[in-house]
Design a protein around this motif. Structure first.
Motif, short mmCIF file in Angstrom:
data_model
loop_
_atom_site.label_atom_id
_atom_site.label_comp_id
_atom_site.label_asym_id
_atom_site.label_seq_id
_atom_site.Cartn_x
_atom_site.Cartn_y
_atom_site.Cartn_z
N SER A 7 0.83 -1.20 0.00
CA SER A 7 0.00 0.00 0.00
C SER A 7 0.87 1.26 0.00
CB SER A 7 -0.96 0.00 1.18
OG SER A 7 -0.26 -0.07 2.41
N VAL A 8 1.97 1.25 0.73
CA VAL A 8 2.90 2.39 0.73
C VAL A 8 3.52 2.53 -0.67
CG1 VAL A 8 5.03 3.32 1.70
CG2 VAL A 8 3.40 2.17 3.19
N TYR A 9 3.90 1.42 -1.27
CA TYR A 9 4.45 1.44 -2.62
C TYR A 9 3.45 2.05 -3.60
CZ TYR A 9 6.02 -0.28 -7.16
OH TYR A 9 6.39 -0.37 -8.47
N GLY A 10 2.19 1.63 -3.49
CA GLY A 10 1.16 2.14 -4.38
C GLY A 10 0.97 3.64 -4.23
N VAL A 11 1.03 4.14 -3.00
CA VAL A 11 0.88 5.58 -2.76
C VAL A 11 2.07 6.33 -3.35
CG1 VAL A 11 0.83 7.37 -0.98
CG2 VAL A 11 -0.57 5.32 -0.72
N VAL A 12 3.28 5.83 -3.08
CA VAL A 12 4.50 6.49 -3.55
C VAL A 12 4.55 6.50 -5.09
CG1 VAL A 12 7.02 6.33 -3.61
CG2 VAL A 12 5.80 6.03 -1.46
N MET A 13 4.15 5.40 -5.70
CA MET A 13 4.22 5.29 -7.17
C MET A 13 3.03 5.96 -7.86
SD MET A 13 7.09 3.97 -7.62
CE MET A 13 7.05 3.70 -9.37
N GLY A 14 2.02 6.36 -7.10
CA GLY A 14 0.88 7.06 -7.68
C GLY A 14 -0.16 6.16 -8.31
N ILE A 15 -0.23 4.91 -7.89
CA ILE A 15 -1.24 4.00 -8.42
C ILE A 15 -2.62 4.48 -7.97
CG2 ILE A 15 -2.11 1.63 -8.38
CD1 ILE A 15 0.79 0.71 -7.90
N ASP B 8 -8.22 0.46 -7.70
CA ASP B 8 -8.64 -0.35 -6.57
C ASP B 8 -7.79 -1.61 -6.53
OD1 ASP B 8 -9.97 -1.90 -4.68
OD2 ASP B 8 -11.96 -1.40 -5.44
N CYS B 9 -7.26 -1.96 -5.36
CA CYS B 9 -6.39 -3.14 -5.28
C CYS B 9 -7.19 -4.44 -5.29
CB CYS B 9 -5.53 -3.08 -4.02
SG CYS B 9 -6.45 -3.33 -2.49
N GLY B 10 -8.49 -4.38 -4.96
CA GLY B 10 -9.33 -5.56 -4.98
C GLY B 10 -9.14 -6.47 -3.78
N CYS B 11 -8.51 -5.96 -2.73
CA CYS B 11 -8.20 -6.79 -1.56
C CYS B 11 -9.43 -7.39 -0.89
CB CYS B 11 -7.42 -5.97 -0.53
SG CYS B 11 -5.82 -5.40 -1.12
N PHE B 12 -10.53 -6.65 -0.88
CA PHE B 12 -11.74 -7.11 -0.21
C PHE B 12 -12.87 -7.36 -1.20
CE2 PHE B 12 -9.38 -4.71 2.99
CZ PHE B 12 -9.32 -5.64 4.00
N GLY B 13 -12.53 -7.54 -2.45
CA GLY B 13 -13.54 -7.78 -3.47
C GLY B 13 -14.43 -6.57 -3.65
N LYS C 185 -14.37 -0.64 -0.95
CA LYS C 185 -13.56 0.03 -1.96
C LYS C 185 -12.17 0.24 -1.39
CE LYS C 185 -13.58 3.92 -5.08
NZ LYS C 185 -14.22 5.14 -5.50
N SER C 186 -11.15 -0.22 -2.07
CA SER C 186 -9.78 -0.17 -1.57
C SER C 186 -8.87 0.58 -2.53
CB SER C 186 -9.24 -1.59 -1.35
OG SER C 186 -9.95 -2.25 -0.34
N ASP C 187 -9.10 1.88 -2.66
CA ASP C 187 -8.23 2.70 -3.49
C ASP C 187 -6.91 2.93 -2.76
OD1 ASP C 187 -10.11 2.97 -5.49
OD2 ASP C 187 -10.93 4.83 -4.66
N PHE C 188 -5.83 2.98 -3.52
CA PHE C 188 -4.53 3.30 -2.93
C PHE C 188 -4.57 4.72 -2.38
CE2 PHE C 188 -3.24 -0.22 -5.59
CZ PHE C 188 -2.36 -0.89 -4.77
N GLY C 189 -4.03 4.91 -1.22
CA GLY C 189 -3.98 6.23 -0.59
C GLY C 189 -3.58 6.07 0.87
N TRP C 190 -3.53 7.20 1.55
CA TRP C 190 -3.10 7.15 2.96
C TRP C 190 -4.13 6.47 3.85
CZ3 TRP C 190 1.73 7.32 3.46
CH2 TRP C 190 2.51 8.09 2.61
#
Length: 62
Positions: free
Chosen positions: A3-11, A14-19, A23-28
């Motif tokens: 999740s930290v990588y996704g925030v730093v890289m600007g992804i 939705d990661c789809g972690c919980f189907g 809603k699981s958007d990358f962010g803080w």
């Protein structure tokens, strides 16, 4: 970590972690949620108590 990588890289997907349940958007918010889940896991593991087991509930109510 991811999740930290996704925030730093600007992804921004939705990661789809919980189907479709959450809603699981990358962010803080995701980083905070993952840290909370990690701290809860560490606390429960280190406490050596069975807070969430039927056996733990029965033994503490005696």
């Amino acid at each position: 970590m991811f999740s930290v990588y996704g925030v730093v890289m600007g992804i921004e997907k939705d990661c789809g972690c919980f189907g479709n349940a959450v809603k699981s958007d990358f962010g803080w918010g995701m980083v905070g949620r993952n840290l909370l889940l990690l701290m809860t896991t560490i606390f429960l593991e280190k406490s050596k108590k069975n807070y969430l087991s039927a056996e733990g509930i029965i033994l503490t109510n005696k």
